[in-house]
Design a protein around this motif. Structure first.
Motif, PDB file in Angstrom:
ATOM      1  N   TRP A   6       0.833  -1.208   0.000  1.00 20.61           N
ATOM      2  CA  TRP A   6       0.000   0.000   0.000  1.00 20.61           C
ATOM      3  C   TRP A   6       0.863   1.250   0.000  1.00 20.61           C
ATOM      4  O   TRP A   6       0.599   2.205  -0.743  1.00 20.61           O
ATOM      5  N   ARG A  30       3.977   1.588  -1.045  1.00 19.39           N
ATOM      6  CA  ARG A  30       4.695   1.731  -2.319  1.00 19.39           C
ATOM      7  C   ARG A  30       3.798   2.372  -3.372  1.00 19.39           C
ATOM      8  O   ARG A  30       4.242   3.233  -4.144  1.00 19.39           O
ATOM      9  N   ARG A  31       2.543   1.972  -3.411  1.00 16.95           N
ATOM     10  CA  ARG A  31       1.628   2.578  -4.365  1.00 16.95           C
ATOM     11  C   ARG A  31       1.382   4.050  -4.049  1.00 16.95           C
ATOM     12  O   ARG A  31       1.310   4.898  -4.945  1.00 16.95           O
ATOM     13  N   LEU A  32       1.258   4.351  -2.753  1.00 15.08           N
ATOM     14  CA  LEU A  32       1.049   5.740  -2.360  1.00 15.08           C
ATOM     15  C   LEU A  32       2.259   6.593  -2.730  1.00 15.08           C
ATOM     16  O   LEU A  32       2.110   7.685  -3.291  1.00 15.08           O
ATOM     17  N   SER A  87       4.465   6.012  -5.022  1.00 11.93           N
ATOM     18  CA  SER A  87       4.549   6.112  -6.477  1.00 11.93           C
ATOM     19  C   SER A  87       3.623   7.200  -7.001  1.00 11.93           C
ATOM     20  O   SER A  87       3.995   7.968  -7.909  1.00 11.93           O
ATOM     21  N   GLU A  88       2.427   7.308  -6.421  1.00 11.48           N
ATOM     22  CA  GLU A  88       1.487   8.345  -6.859  1.00 11.48           C
ATOM     23  C   GLU A  88       2.013   9.738  -6.507  1.00 11.48           C
ATOM     24  O   GLU A  88       1.893  10.677  -7.290  1.00 11.48           O
ATOM     25  N   LEU A  89       2.599   9.853  -5.308  1.00  9.22           N
ATOM     26  CA  LEU A  89       3.129  11.162  -4.901  1.00  9.22           C
ATOM     27  C   LEU A  89       4.312  11.554  -5.765  1.00  9.22           C
ATOM     28  O   LEU A  89       4.512  12.748  -6.052  1.00  9.22           O
TER      29      LEU A  89
END
Length: 232
Positions: free
Chosen positions: A224, A226-228, A230-232
């Motif tokens: 979770w 890592r995805r956050l 990546s979005e930032l």
């Protein structure tokens, strides 16, 4: 970042000014400029470094429960004691007071005090029928927080935003259920951004099994985050 009617905006100065101008055109707002406090946290910025603390909140919490003059303790809980649900005493403490103590500790633990995670987890398991031992343990955690109230989280904008995570587990540490406890912490740029201390749902039959359960839970959090990031 929005919390009820409080709003924090981060970005390039020109973009922030344009955003605030658009809001002002549609709503009646008050712009306080550079934030110094937010939902009980103090924000201290020096260059590209920001520190989050809850010094004032912890002082108020300690004063509320009359523990300002308590002696120094170096750990939130006594490492030689194990809280259980059994109590041979003829009297019981006020459960409302105990819940207030644990709730106050929980707010500090969630925002800036990951060192309280294990203590809050242990104390929260006895909210229904607390004993005098539980109250004393809660007082110790409050005293520890008070004597370490200037500690917080420091975010350094000059450090690379690398994500690192750690997990661990005890084995059958709960005397009532024989369940193990999982612990994990994830750091972004060297600063803790996610932490947890949680009783495992199943009874592990070996210490290795409790470790696997803990690392599995940490793996979910890692995906979770890592995805956050990546979005930032």
């Amino acid at each position: 970042l929005q919390y009820v009617d409080d709003l924090q905006v981060s970005g390039e100065p020109a973009e922030v000014d344009a955003f605030v101008k658009d809001l002002t055109a549609k709503y009646e707002i008050r712009d306080y400029g550079e934030p110094q406090s937010f939902i009980g946290m103090e924000l201290t910025r020096k260059g590209n470094t920001m520190t989050l603390t809850q010094t004032k909140y912890i002082e108020q919490m300690t004063a509320r429960f009359g523990l300002l003059d308590a002696h120094y303790v170096n750990t939130p809980m006594d490492p030689n004691s194990h809280l259980t649900s059994t109590d041979q005493s003829d009297t019981r403490p006020d459960p409302t007071l105990y819940r207030a103590m644990v709730g106050s500790l929980m707010y500090a633990q969630v925002l800036t005090q990951p060192g309280l995670s294990f203590a809050v987890m242990q104390l929260s398991r006895h909210l229904a029928r607390p004993t005098h031992a539980h109250v004393n343990a809660a007082k110790r955690a409050i005293v520890w927080a008070y004597h370490h109230r200037h500690l917080g989280l420091t975010f350094d904008g000059d450090r690379p935003p690398d994500l690192h995570g750690y997990s661990d587990a005890d084995y059958a540490g709960c005397p009532d259920t024989r369940r193990s406890t999982s612990g994990m912490v994830f750091c972004l740029g060297g600063t803790a951004v996610s932490w947890c201390s949680k009783l495992q749902r199943t009874v592990a039959t070996a210490s290795a099994e409790s470790e696997y359960v803990s690392v599995s839970q940490a793996g979910h959090e890692c995906l979770w985050l890592r995805r956050l990031v990546s979005e930032l």
